[in-house]
Each structure stands twice: as C-alpha cells, then as structure tokens.
Design a protein around this motif. Structure first.
Motif, PDB file in Angstrom:
ATOM      1  N   ALA B  46       3.724   6.132   4.571  1.00 41.77           N
ATOM      2  CA  ALA B  46       2.347   5.802   4.189  1.00 41.77           C
ATOM      3  C   ALA B  46       2.291   5.151   2.814  1.00 41.77           C
ATOM      4  O   ALA B  46       1.521   4.214   2.595  1.00 41.77           O
ATOM      5  N   ASP B  47       3.142   5.623   1.878  1.00 37.58           N
ATOM      6  CA  ASP B  47       3.097   5.046   0.528  1.00 37.58           C
ATOM      7  C   ASP B  47       3.444   3.564   0.550  1.00 37.58           C
ATOM      8  O   ASP B  47       2.769   2.743  -0.075  1.00 37.58           O
ATOM      9  N   ALA B  48       4.496   3.231   1.287  1.00 39.56           N
ATOM     10  CA  ALA B  48       4.912   1.827   1.360  1.00 39.56           C
ATOM     11  C   ALA B  48       3.804   0.991   1.995  1.00 39.56           C
ATOM     12  O   ALA B  48       3.522  -0.133   1.563  1.00 39.56           O
ATOM     13  N   VAL B  49       3.161   1.545   3.022  1.00 39.07           N
ATOM     14  CA  VAL B  49       2.095   0.816   3.706  1.00 39.07           C
ATOM     15  C   VAL B  49       0.929   0.568   2.752  1.00 39.07           C
ATOM     16  O   VAL B  49       0.424  -0.552   2.624  1.00 39.07           O
ATOM     17  N   LEU B  50       0.524   1.624   2.031  1.00 35.82           N
ATOM     18  CA  LEU B  50      -0.603   1.476   1.110  1.00 35.82           C
ATOM     19  C   LEU B  50      -0.265   0.465   0.015  1.00 35.82           C
ATOM     20  O   LEU B  50      -1.114  -0.322  -0.412  1.00 35.82           O
ATOM     21  N   ASN B  51       0.985   0.494  -0.401  1.00 33.57           N
ATOM     22  CA  ASN B  51       1.428  -0.445  -1.415  1.00 33.57           C
ATOM     23  C   ASN B  51       1.323  -1.890  -0.906  1.00 33.57           C
ATOM     24  O   ASN B  51       0.830  -2.778  -1.605  1.00 33.57           O
ATOM     25  N   SER B  52       1.735  -2.112   0.335  1.00 32.39           N
ATOM     26  CA  SER B  52       1.614  -3.453   0.917  1.00 32.39           C
ATOM     27  C   SER B  52       0.157  -3.884   0.987  1.00 32.39           C
ATOM     28  O   SER B  52      -0.172  -5.032   0.719  1.00 32.39           O
TER      29      SER B  52
END
Ligand SMILES: Cc1cc2nc3c(=O)[nH]c(=O)nc-3n(C[C@H](O)[C@H](O)[C@H](O)COP(=O)(O)OP(=O)(O)OC[C@H]3O[C@@H](n4cnc5c(N)ncnc54)[C@H](O)[C@@H]3O)c2cc1C
Lengths: 564, 60
Positions: B46-52
């Motif tokens: 989820a963190d990587a997704v939110l970052n994108s």
C-alpha cells in the motif's frame, strides 16, 4: 398555546395512540425542584429515564408530541442494543415481534457481487440484528416507563426556553393549557436531530453534510425474500444510485433510494414519482404484486457531532448530540449506547457518590465514539452516494471489478453500528489487563456467555458495578462480601457474580452463583481461580485481575468515582 | 518487490495500455481506475501504491 394534533396518525399497520396532556402541579402554583428533567420522549429520552430509575433517580420527561414516532424511521437494532434494552426489561416483547437477521447482499447487474454474514454465536441470547419499526420499539419502552413510579411523562409539553445558572436549569414549557416554568438540577436534552435545547444554548455541531438525498418508503407487499439486507447498485431505473430493500414486521418492506440530482423532496415524494420508482425497483427484482404505501420521507446523510455533550447542567444525548447517516443503522443504535453510558454516571453524581469528572467521562467517551462512527459512516456514505467525481469513478470501477474480482468485496462492507470500546478511558485501571490471554479487555463491553439452556451471563447483570469472580475460595468470597456491604453502605451499587465449577449447595444470598462446570466461561474470559473482572453498570470492563486483590478492586472503583 | 520492468516489457505494457484505452473508448477513465485498483492489489504494498499516486499528481 402548544396543541399537538389529537387525531391518531395514519398507518396501515400500526395503531397510534394519543396520550393525553395532564396538568402538572407547577401550573397550580406548586414549585417543585426536580433532580432530572429530560426533554424528548424518543427512544433515547425514555431509555435515559428508565436507566436513571434503576438507580432510584426520579425524572420528568417533557414531550412536545402526544404520540410515538411518526413513521418507522429506525428499523434495525443491533445485538448490543438488545443487551442495552434487556437491562431495562424490554427485550421480551421485541423478540416476539422483531425479525432477526445476519446477512447482507450487494447486487450489481443482476449478480450478487458480495454477500456478508455478521458473526453469530450460541453464546448470545440475541442474533446480530433485528428489524422492528421504531413505533413498536417506542411503545415497548413506553410501557416500561408507565410502570415506573419514578418517571413522570408529560405529553404535549413543549420546551420553549432554557436558561441555567450554577445550581439549576430553568425551563419554560408550553402546553395546551398555557405556559409554565419548571426548575431542575439537571437537564438531559434528548430532543432529537433538530434539538431546540442545542440551539437555545448556541451549541454548534462539527462535521460534514453530504449532498445526496434519499427517499425512504415503507410499503406493504407480499415478498418471498428472506430477512436480509439487499443493496442494489446502479440499477437500470436509477443509474449511478443505490437502492436498499429491507423486510420489517407486518409484511412491510422498506425501500430506500437516492434522488437524481436537482430533484426536490416534494417532487420525489409525489405519488406519481413514488409509484413509478417503486414499481421500477419491484420489476427489476422480478416482482409483480400489489402494494400499499404506509409512510415516506426524504433525508440526507450528515455526519455531525457536538464537541462536548455537557454544557453546564445540561447533558446532550442521542440525535440531539450527534446526527449520523442511517447507512449502517447508526442513529438509534448509537443513541442507546449514549444513554446507557450517561445514566449511571449522572445517577451516581446526583447521589453524591461520584464527582463531576464521572459525568464528563460520558462526554469524552461518547464524543470519541461519535467521531469513530463518523469516520466509519463517512466511508459507507462515500461508497453508497459518492460525493465527488473521484469517489464516483472509484465506486464505479469497484462495481465493475466486483463481477470478476473477489478482492474488492470488502469495499462493499456496510460497517454496521457496533459496540464501542473505551480502551483509553480515564475510568480504566491497567492492573493485569495486558496479561490476560482472552476475554474482553479494558473498555470493551462484557461478552455474553451461555451458561445453560436459556440462561446467559447477561441475564444476571445488574445496573451496578458487576464483579465477575472466578472460583474464589470461601475466605475470598467472604472478603468480597464485606467489600460489597461497605460499598453498598455508601450507596455504591455492586453485584457479585461468582463463576464457579464447584457450585455451593447453599448459595450466599448476596452473591449470584453462575455455574460453569465445563469451564467454558472461564476459558472465554482467560480466567483462572481467583481472577476478577470489574464491569461498570453499562457492562464495559474497567479493570481485570488474574488473581484477587480486594484492596485493588476497591481502588479501581474509587478511581471510577474519582475518589482516589 | 522488484519494481523495474525490462525495456522490452515496458514497451509492450505501453502498447497494450494504449490499445486498451482506445478499446475502452468513452469508458477510458473508468478503465484506468479499474487497472489502478487491480495493480495496487497485485503489488500488495500500500505504501508504494500511495507513493505512486502522489508522484503521478506532479507535472500534470
Ligand atoms: C426519516 C428518518 C429515517 C430514519 N431512519 C433510520 C434508520 O433506518 N435507522 C436508524 O438507526 N435510524 C434512523 N433514523 C434515526 C433515528 O430515528 C434516530 O436516531 C432516533 O429516533 C433518535 O432517537 P432520539 O430519542 O435521540 O430522538 P427522536 O426520536 O427524534 O426524539 C426526540 C423527541 O424530542 C421531542 N422534542 C423535540 N423538540 C422538543 C421540545 N422543544 N420540547 C419537547 N420535546 C421536544 C420530539 O417530539 C421527539 O419525540 C431516521 C431518522 C429519520 C428522520
């Protein structure tokens, strides 16, 4: 002069009764000083009165109207609400009438894309959810109110002005025979979403209002569907919007749908519009049967709360304190938890047993609960009625994915009203809380346990500090009885429940013996011999110990009463 | 998670997305959101997704 209509409301299934105004002593020159006046005889005002009466506190209930709820309004009551209602003795009648259920279905393009089952357990007397029209609920509560010598119901009595000083609250009440003044030590404002008391005291709510508007229509129709929640997303006849269908007793079905943007409530409630839309919905689910309308209304979703539920000597509860969207059956269910939290605290304060901090803990615990509910309800509302372009796209994408991808299922979760926890409450004492392997932790309500056939833990709880004592020795039990006697002498209500695997033939008169030969309750509560749970009168755990320490129990109670 | 595609893979993703968007026609936005949700779920991060999501908001 305030004269509510004295003709019974029309309903095709419910017989409304008109309750008469009777002239109060204040109108004949008697000045009485009341301890508690409650404004509003909705479910929450009446439940507050019943709960206070269990603590011996009399109250006067002022109600502007002379009949129970106009239309069914709240129709779903949760297990936690049933436990709260059981405490004041109204569940027997509810169980005779209400429809229990636990499943919900979400439909999209003719397919059931998500089915959810609320967890059930043989340890509860109650099923996860019950459907019952609010009129019946109010009637059953009212019957109990009428049986209480401590509650004085005053119908057709509308509060017109509120003032307060350090010692009392002064009210002006309008009635069919004119106005009178009334003084009380405390005022409980349970006067609903449009609370007069709230505006009179200039109290502002915080939160958001959503723009979507919804029609609620209750119709009588013969339908074969089981009692389960049915949500239809983006139906062909109402593109982009959501329709809910729910069974109520007496062959009544609630149909709930969003209005197209720009339509006024008057247009939406016109006979032609209602007929066309309800018929379209019935046709979509394959029903061609005659139906009759009972009641309809329009509402919009709002998530608002007062930041503080006590303002001087006035305490807000139920819809007067917060306005919650009805997705997730939150209005009435939240109010029931409010008033149960409030009543014992106010009662013990009035009796001089507890400080004002205890009353303020009602506000901090329940405002926190309201904020959590607003957060959860906001999520459901944003899914059911997307408030912006982005939310709409995401919702539509989720619907589209739901036909093939299970992973989006949880996004359909309707987040029903739940029992709130107060893990950070100042009323809790840490003690051994963290080291218990199971059982309700500090701040959580006790968990019901089936002890034997038709015999459950909650049947034995009092509106008192309930101490669950596990397998105490006779000496320990003696010590606890001494503590009980001392506390009772100070008017602190206390109920000892001895959970034992070796039932005594001659049970102690001041101790309720709960027989647990199999050890089922012991293991559910992570308890060993000598373990103790201290639950507040509203069932929430305030402390637990793996082994008995009488002085620590006393101290935990003192901490609640702010006498430490 | 190894977040880098080889150039050849990236090229075929590029083409496939372009063609799918054309195929989605008027529903291209809805299609993109579906894709975003599916890919987000596939990464399990989820963190990587939110970052994108944040990064892609830049330079629009
Ligand atoms: C159209 C509609 C549909 C709803 N549907 C649902 C649902 O499906 N599920 C759900 O959980 N909840 C629903 N609700 C909310 C639910 O009905 C309320 O949460 C619940 O009734 C709150 O109870 P209460 O006692 O706080 O307030 P109320 O039931 O509103 O009672 C307040 C009482 O105060 C009285 N009063 C007001 N002003 C004065 C005054 N100045 N003097 C004296 N008396 C006064 C009123 O006459 C009323 O009887 C719905 C509400 C509405 C309006």
């Amino acid at each position: 002069m305030h004269q509510p209509d004295t003709t019974p409301r029309h309903s095709i299934y419910y017989d409304y009764r008109v309750y008469p105004f009777s002239r109060p002593p204040e109108m004949d020159g008697h000045s009485l000083n009341h301890q508690v006046v409650i404004v509003g005889a909705g479910p929450i005002g009446m439940m507050t009165a019943l709960n206070l009466a269990q603590h011996g506190i009399p109250s006067v209930v002022l109600e502007a109207d002379n009949q129970v709820s106009h239309g069914s309004r709240a129709i779903v009551f949760t297990r936690r609400s049933m436990e709260i209602l059981q405490q004041v003795g109204v569940t027997a009648r509810i169980l005779e009438k209400a429809l229990p259920w636990s499943r919900g279905n979400s439909f999209y393009r003719g397919q059931c894309v998500f089915r959810m089952e609320a967890p059930d357990t043989p340890d509860s007397r109650f099923r996860p959810m019950y459907n019952l029209q609010q009129q019946y609920l109010e009637e059953y509560i009212l019957d109990q109110v009428m049986h209480s010598e401590l509650i004085e119901m005053r119908w057709a009595s509308k509060v017109m002005a509120v003032e307060q000083d350090d010692n009392s609250v002064h009210l002006t009440v309008d009635t069919p025979e004119g106005e009178y003044r009334l003084t009380s030590d405390w005022l409980v404002a349970a006067d609903g979403a449009r609370s007069f008391v709230r505006s009179a005291l200039n109290q502002r709510m915080e939160g958001a209002s959503y723009s979507g508007q919804f029609v609620i229509a209750d119709i009588r129709i013969d339908l074969d569907f089981p009692t389960e929640r049915r949500a239809y997303f983006d139906p062909e006849w109402n593109p982009g919007n959501t329709v809910l269908m729910h069974r109520e007793p007496d062959n009544i079905w609630r149909i709930d749908y969003q209005l197209p943007q720009g339509e006024t409530p008057e247009q939406a409630l016109s006979e032609a519009s209602l007929h066309q839309r309800i018929n379209a919905q019935l046709k979509m689910v394959g029903i061609d049967a005659p139906w009759e309308l009972d009641w309809c209304s329009v509402y919009s979703a709002r998530t608002l709360t007062l930041p503080d539920y006590r303002v001087g000597r006035v305490v807000f509860t139920g819809d007067a304190a917060h306005i919650l969207p009805i997705f997730g059956v939150r209005g009435a269910n939240t109010g029931l938890q409010d008033c149960q939290n409030l009543a014992w605290k106010l009662a013990l304060h009035i009796k001089g047993v507890a400080g004002l901090d205890l009353v303020d803990s009602y506000s901090s615990e329940r405002v926190q609960a309201a904020r959590e509910i607003i957060d959860e309800a906001g999520k459901s509302t944003r899914f059911m009625a997307p408030p912006s372009k982005g939310y709409r796209l995401l919702r539509d994408a989720t619907l589209s994915l739901s036909l093939q991808k299970d992973f989006v299922g949880p996004l359909f979760h309707w987040r029903t009203s739940r029992a709130h926890n107060y893990p950070d409450s100042s009323l809790n004492t840490a003690a051994d809380n963290a080291v218990f392997a199971s059982g309700p932790a500090n701040g959580m309500p006790l968990e019901n346990i089936q002890l034997s056939e038709n015999n459950y833990l909650f049947d034995h709880l009092d509106n008192a500090f309930n101490l669950l004592l596990f397998n105490l020795t006779p000496v320990q039990l003696d010590q606890m009885q001494t503590l009980q006697a001392n506390l009772r002498a100070e008017e602190i209500p206390i109920n000892l429940l001895h959970v034992t695997s070796r039932p005594a033939e001659q049970a102690e008169p001041s101790v309720t013996q709960l027989v647990d030969i199999s050890g089922h309750m012991r293991s559910a509560y992570g308890a060993g011999s000598g373990s103790v749970y201290l639950a507040r009168p509203d069932h929430h755990v305030a402390a637990r110990w793996l082994s008995l320490d009488v002085a620590a129990v006393k101290q935990a109670i003192d901490n609640i009463l702010n006498k430490a | 998670m190894n977040s880098n595609l080889r150039p050849q893979e990236l090229e075929s993703v590029y083409d496939a997305l372009a063609e799918s968007l054309d195929q989605a026609g008027e529903q291209d936005r809805l299609y993109l959101v579906k894709v975003a949700l599916c890919l987000a779920n596939l990464t399990g991060d989820a963190d990587a997704v939110l970052n994108s999501f944040r990064e892609c908001l830049e330079d629009l």
